[in-house]
Design a protein around this motif. Structure first.
Motif, mmCIF file in Angstrom:
data_model
loop_
_atom_site.group_PDB
_atom_site.id
_atom_site.type_symbol
_atom_site.label_atom_id
_atom_site.label_comp_id
_atom_site.label_asym_id
_atom_site.label_seq_id
_atom_site.Cartn_x
_atom_site.Cartn_y
_atom_site.Cartn_z
ATOM 1 N N ASP A 127 -0.571 10.384 -13.295
ATOM 2 C CA ASP A 127 -0.501 9.979 -14.425
ATOM 3 C C ASP A 127 0.373 10.304 -15.662
ATOM 4 O OD1 ASP A 127 -2.653 8.190 -13.793
ATOM 5 O OD2 ASP A 127 -4.186 9.265 -14.838
ATOM 6 N N VAL A 128 0.845 11.762 -15.284
ATOM 7 C CA VAL A 128 1.871 12.371 -16.099
ATOM 8 C C VAL A 128 3.010 12.866 -15.226
ATOM 9 C CG1 VAL A 128 -0.035 13.204 -17.730
ATOM 10 C CG2 VAL A 128 0.554 14.718 -15.896
ATOM 11 N N GLU A 129 3.045 13.170 -14.068
ATOM 12 C CA GLU A 129 4.190 13.332 -13.237
ATOM 13 C C GLU A 129 4.793 12.364 -12.660
ATOM 14 O OE1 GLU A 129 5.363 16.689 -12.931
ATOM 15 O OE2 GLU A 129 3.741 17.620 -13.936
ATOM 16 N N PRO A 130 6.210 12.128 -12.682
ATOM 17 C CA PRO A 130 6.928 11.191 -12.317
ATOM 18 C C PRO A 130 6.455 11.049 -10.505
ATOM 19 C CG PRO A 130 8.376 12.863 -12.727
ATOM 20 C CD PRO A 130 7.151 13.082 -13.177
ATOM 21 N N ASN A 131 6.309 9.773 -10.090
ATOM 22 C CA ASN A 131 6.305 9.565 -8.771
ATOM 23 C C ASN A 131 6.805 8.131 -8.604
ATOM 24 O OD1 ASN A 131 5.013 10.619 -6.151
ATOM 25 N ND2 ASN A 131 3.693 8.701 -6.232
ATOM 26 N N PHE A 132 7.764 8.095 -7.382
ATOM 27 C CA PHE A 132 8.328 6.725 -6.984
ATOM 28 C C PHE A 132 8.378 6.470 -5.673
ATOM 29 C CE2 PHE A 132 10.601 8.604 -10.603
ATOM 30 C CZ PHE A 132 10.504 7.657 -11.780
ATOM 31 N N PRO A 133 8.086 5.137 -5.200
ATOM 32 C CA PRO A 133 8.046 4.215 -6.077
ATOM 33 C C PRO A 133 6.913 4.033 -6.982
ATOM 34 C CG PRO A 133 7.817 3.402 -3.760
ATOM 35 C CD PRO A 133 8.212 4.757 -3.862
ATOM 36 N N SER A 134 6.993 3.048 -7.770
ATOM 37 C CA SER A 134 5.613 2.787 -8.693
ATOM 38 C C SER A 134 5.343 1.453 -8.810
ATOM 39 C CB SER A 134 5.836 3.539 -9.923
ATOM 40 O OG SER A 134 5.033 3.379 -10.918
ATOM 41 N N VAL B 282 -2.379 2.159 -4.612
ATOM 42 C CA VAL B 282 -1.765 3.665 -4.369
ATOM 43 C C VAL B 282 -3.160 4.629 -3.845
ATOM 44 C CG1 VAL B 282 -0.943 5.864 -5.563
ATOM 45 C CG2 VAL B 282 -0.257 3.455 -6.313
ATOM 46 N N VAL B 283 -2.776 5.123 -2.854
ATOM 47 C CA VAL B 283 -4.105 5.731 -2.161
ATOM 48 C C VAL B 283 -3.825 7.472 -2.142
ATOM 49 C CG1 VAL B 283 -5.056 5.771 0.131
ATOM 50 C CG2 VAL B 283 -3.977 3.808 -0.631
ATOM 51 N N GLY B 284 -4.900 8.016 -2.564
ATOM 52 C CA GLY B 284 -5.094 9.437 -2.506
ATOM 53 C C GLY B 284 -5.973 9.774 -1.028
ATOM 54 N N ALA B 285 -5.890 11.167 -0.604
ATOM 55 C CA ALA B 285 -6.438 11.553 0.649
ATOM 56 C C ALA B 285 -7.829 12.447 0.422
ATOM 57 C CB ALA B 285 -5.535 12.344 1.281
ATOM 58 N N SER B 286 -8.698 11.766 1.294
ATOM 59 C CA SER B 286 -9.869 12.573 1.129
ATOM 60 C C SER B 286 -10.288 13.190 2.633
ATOM 61 C CB SER B 286 -10.916 11.542 0.771
ATOM 62 O OG SER B 286 -11.006 10.449 1.751
ATOM 63 N N ASP B 287 -11.283 14.128 2.594
ATOM 64 C CA ASP B 287 -11.807 15.006 3.587
ATOM 65 C C ASP B 287 -12.997 14.381 4.019
ATOM 66 O OD1 ASP B 287 -11.819 16.879 5.888
ATOM 67 O OD2 ASP B 287 -11.042 18.393 4.522
ATOM 68 N N TYR B 288 -13.615 14.986 5.002
ATOM 69 C CA TYR B 288 -14.792 14.168 5.811
ATOM 70 C C TYR B 288 -16.130 14.794 5.210
ATOM 71 C CZ TYR B 288 -16.221 18.766 8.250
ATOM 72 O OH TYR B 288 -16.693 19.914 8.430
ATOM 73 N N LYS B 289 -16.174 15.889 4.321
ATOM 74 C CA LYS B 289 -17.483 16.235 3.688
ATOM 75 C C LYS B 289 -17.602 15.598 2.279
ATOM 76 C CE LYS B 289 -18.630 20.476 6.058
ATOM 77 N NZ LYS B 289 -18.622 21.797 5.932
ATOM 78 N N ASP B 290 -19.135 15.095 2.328
ATOM 79 C CA ASP B 290 -19.303 14.724 0.983
ATOM 80 C C ASP B 290 -19.893 15.737 0.150
ATOM 81 O OD1 ASP B 290 -19.712 12.783 -1.272
ATOM 82 O OD2 ASP B 290 -21.729 12.206 -0.465
ATOM 83 N N ASP B 291 -19.016 16.879 -0.407
ATOM 84 C CA ASP B 291 -19.098 17.645 -1.193
ATOM 85 C C ASP B 291 -17.994 18.047 -1.928
ATOM 86 O OD1 ASP B 291 -17.436 19.177 0.520
ATOM 87 O OD2 ASP B 291 -19.091 20.257 1.574
ATOM 88 N N GLU B 292 -17.942 19.472 -2.469
ATOM 89 C CA GLU B 292 -16.729 19.705 -3.442
ATOM 90 C C GLU B 292 -15.491 19.766 -2.677
ATOM 91 O OE1 GLU B 292 -18.218 23.471 -1.608
ATOM 92 O OE2 GLU B 292 -19.371 21.612 -2.585
ATOM 93 N N ILE C 234 1.053 -1.252 0.014
ATOM 94 C CA ILE C 234 0.046 -0.009 0.005
ATOM 95 C C ILE C 234 0.901 1.174 -0.014
ATOM 96 C CG2 ILE C 234 -1.749 1.327 1.026
ATOM 97 C CD1 ILE C 234 -2.697 -1.637 0.664
ATOM 98 N N GLN C 235 0.724 2.260 -1.081
ATOM 99 C CA GLN C 235 1.664 3.316 -1.078
ATOM 100 C C GLN C 235 0.851 4.401 -1.217
ATOM 101 O OE1 GLN C 235 3.628 3.835 -4.869
ATOM 102 N NE2 GLN C 235 4.393 5.535 -4.416
ATOM 103 N N ALA C 236 1.249 5.732 -0.448
ATOM 104 C CA ALA C 236 0.699 7.062 -0.423
ATOM 105 C C ALA C 236 0.928 7.553 -1.659
ATOM 106 C CB ALA C 236 1.100 7.774 0.643
ATOM 107 N N ALA C 237 0.021 8.415 -2.392
ATOM 108 C CA ALA C 237 0.005 8.794 -3.671
ATOM 109 C C ALA C 237 0.912 10.059 -3.592
ATOM 110 C CB ALA C 237 -1.363 9.148 -4.129
ATOM 111 N N GLY C 238 1.029 10.782 -2.721
ATOM 112 C CA GLY C 238 1.882 12.041 -2.634
ATOM 113 C C GLY C 238 1.013 13.256 -2.278
ATOM 114 N N ASN C 239 1.787 14.420 -1.744
ATOM 115 C CA ASN C 239 1.209 15.613 -1.324
ATOM 116 C C ASN C 239 1.315 16.805 -2.289
ATOM 117 O OD1 ASN C 239 0.156 13.867 0.708
ATOM 118 N ND2 ASN C 239 2.117 14.325 1.946
ATOM 119 N N ASP C 240 1.478 16.734 -3.571
ATOM 120 C CA ASP C 240 1.859 17.828 -4.456
ATOM 121 C C ASP C 240 0.589 18.351 -5.179
ATOM 122 O OD1 ASP C 240 4.815 18.119 -3.468
ATOM 123 O OD2 ASP C 240 4.958 16.225 -4.506
#
Length: 529
Positions: free
Chosen positions: A382-389, A403-413, A371-377
């Motif tokens: 898909d187009v920017e290099p990110n390692f490991p991959s 690979v995991v991205g980060a979400s917040d607590y509200k189901d909105d925009e 399980i890998q964190a996607a990064g915080n930038d």
């Protein structure tokens, strides 16, 4: 102080304050709560325990935390720290003959035989430029050999990027230092160590700098107290900029002598020491708590998984991890029985991707789920290099890798965390990663942290939970279950592209277009034979 710098820091201060706005509305343990019953977009862990797992038996699962260190004595972690029963503690002998002496709770690939450990490191781009400075000494675009032209061009581009980053870091450091100085002078005049918004309202500024500082603080203190702002934003910002200039982007800084290995030999396996805590265990301890903090002791927090043991593997300094250490950490974890690996680290450049690929393939062959964190930038990876991959050099893809991205607590925009990387083909799922409360080292403390580094262990905990209650499932099956059982998001979210806020479908952010869900995953797991 330079007026432009002050203006820049005024903006930085406001932006830095933004992530904490509205945090009072987030409920405790929010990452484990349920959207329908708790009005909070967690992953429904508590609902799963209550409705699906009550009375069921589980088997312990070994989870490796590849990170900066773990405080194995924390009140909420000490019960779940792995112990190597084949090794006798403190006898200076490699009892299990695995090449690592006294590896009782894990291993530290950033340590030396004398017990010392690396805390700060350079970024990978710094190391690449240092290497190629020597390789291309005396070479110019006019006389570079034809066979070396591509490598030389890469070197020039890297050197230009490094110089740009270093210049920005120096400017940031000067700006934060200036802002800090003016703020401290104003607070000294106010005469209180933790002034309130009323104290700044009553303050009579002398000169434009103090006038601007007063206006800035009146805005910031609407959402937080002075002490929190000063410690979490100003001191932390100063520390980060200072470390970038001194260590991360400093081509003359090289701490590897502490380890005593051949840093350029990626095949070298046996080095380091058994200090799994190291000099800075905040990040790894926080990650560990999210995964499996003791759910039985009625103190602190509740991890996602209730029957795990954590193997601490140090491979991530304050700077970029080395590919050699990443590969060895993966192999060490797999060889010691870990069934889920958490990798909350990443970088934009790679020294030796092939050696990491080989280690990932090895772990996959041993039925390990990575399980890998996607990064915080806020990058589209898909187009920017990110390692490991998970994509190997030959174009094939690791089968048991999420690979995991980060979400917040509200189901909105605002559901996508503003910092989270994303990618319709490179990121699999999203999970809670904003203001996550978890364990931090020394004196049994806890703190809230943001990042895909916090989202990845939510998924790691879920994977361990599934493997614990359904131990016959393979790593590939567990990945399939997690991806198939997400809560799909059918609305747009806001994200920044350059200086503009744009609205895009959540389905454009990741493969599944959804947030992981423990309740759904465990129901689905029960249907597998």
């Amino acid at each position: 102080m330079n007026k432009n710098i002050f203006k820049n820091l005024f903006i930085v201060a406001l932006v830095a304050a933004m992530p904490v706005l509205g945090n009072a509305q987030r409920k405790a343990n929010w990452q484990n709560l349920d959207l329908k019953t708790d009005s909070t977009f967690g992953i429904s862990t508590e609902k799963a325990y209550k409705e699906l797992l009550k009375g069921k038996k589980s088997t312990p699962v070994l989870v490796a935390v590849l990170d900066g260190g773990v405080d194995l004595n924390h009140e909420d972690l000490k019960r779940i720290v792995w112990s190597n029963r084949k090794e006798t503690a403190g006898n200076g002998v490699d009892d299990d003959k695995n090449g690592y002496i006294d590896d009782v709770h894990g291993w530290n690939f950033l340590g030396g035989k004398d017990g010392k450990s690396i805390e700060f490191e350079t970024l990978e781009i710094t190391r690449l430029v240092r290497r190629d400075n020597a390789r291309f000494a005396g070479i110019t675009a006019a006389n570079v050999p034809q066979k070396d032209k591509a490598a030389y061009e890469t070197f020039v581009n890297n050197r230009t990027e490094l110089e740009k980053r270093l210049g920005t870091a120096k400017s940031d450091l000067q700006g934060v230092a200036g802002f800090k100085y003016v703020l401290e002078q104003v607070v000294k005049k106010i005469g209180k160590p933790n002034p309130t918004i009323a104290d700044f309202e009553n303050f009579k500024p002398q000169g434009q700098q103090e006038e601007r500082m007063r206006a800035t603080m009146l805005d910031i203190l609407k959402d937080m107290d002075y002490k929190s702002f000063y410690e979490d934003q100003i001191l932390a910002g100063f520390k980060q900029a200072d470390e970038q200039v001194k260590y991360n982007l400093n081509i003359d800084y090289n701490p590897r002598d502490i380890v005593g290995d051949d840093a350029n030999n990626s095949k070298e396996r046996f080095y380091g020491n058994n200090d799994i805590k190291g000099p800075d265990a905040l990040h790894g301890s926080h990650v560990s708590g999210i995964i499996g903090a003791d759910r039985t002791n009625n103190i602190g927090i509740k991890g996602v998984a209730d029957n795990v043991f954590i193997i601490g593997v140090r491979n991530t300094p304050n700077g970029d991890e080395r590919d050699k250490d990443v590969a060895n950490a993966i192999r060490y974890a797999a060889d010691n029985g870990a069934k889920v690996l958490n990798m909350s680290f990443g970088k934009s450049y790679s020294w030796d991707k092939a050696v990491v690929d080989e280690a990932v393939k090895y772990a996959v062959s041993k039925d390990v789920l990575l399980i890998q964190a996607a990064g915080n930038d806020n990058n589209n990876i898909d187009v920017e290099p990110n390692f490991p991959s998970r994509k190997y050099l030959d174009g094939s893809v690791a089968s048991s890798y999420i690979v995991v991205g980060a979400s917040d607590y509200k189901d909105d925009e605002t559901l996508k965390a503003p910092f989270s990387n994303y990618g319709k083909t490179s990121v699999d799922v999203f999970a809670p990663g904003v203001r996550i409360n978890s364990t931090i080292p020394d004196n049994n403390k806890y703190a809230e942290e943001d990042g895909t580094s916090m989202a990845a262990p939510v998924v790691t905990g879920l994977a361990a939970l599934i493997r614990s209650y359904y131990p016959k499932l393979t790593a590939v099956q567990v990945k399939e279950i997690i991806l198939k059982s997400v809560v799909k998001i059918n609305h747009n979210i806001n994200t920044m592209k350059g200086a503009d806020t744009v609205s895009i479908p959540f389905s454009d952010l990741c493969v599944t277009g959804g947030i992981v869900n423990a309740y759904n995953a465990l129901k689905l797991a029960a249907t597998y034979k």
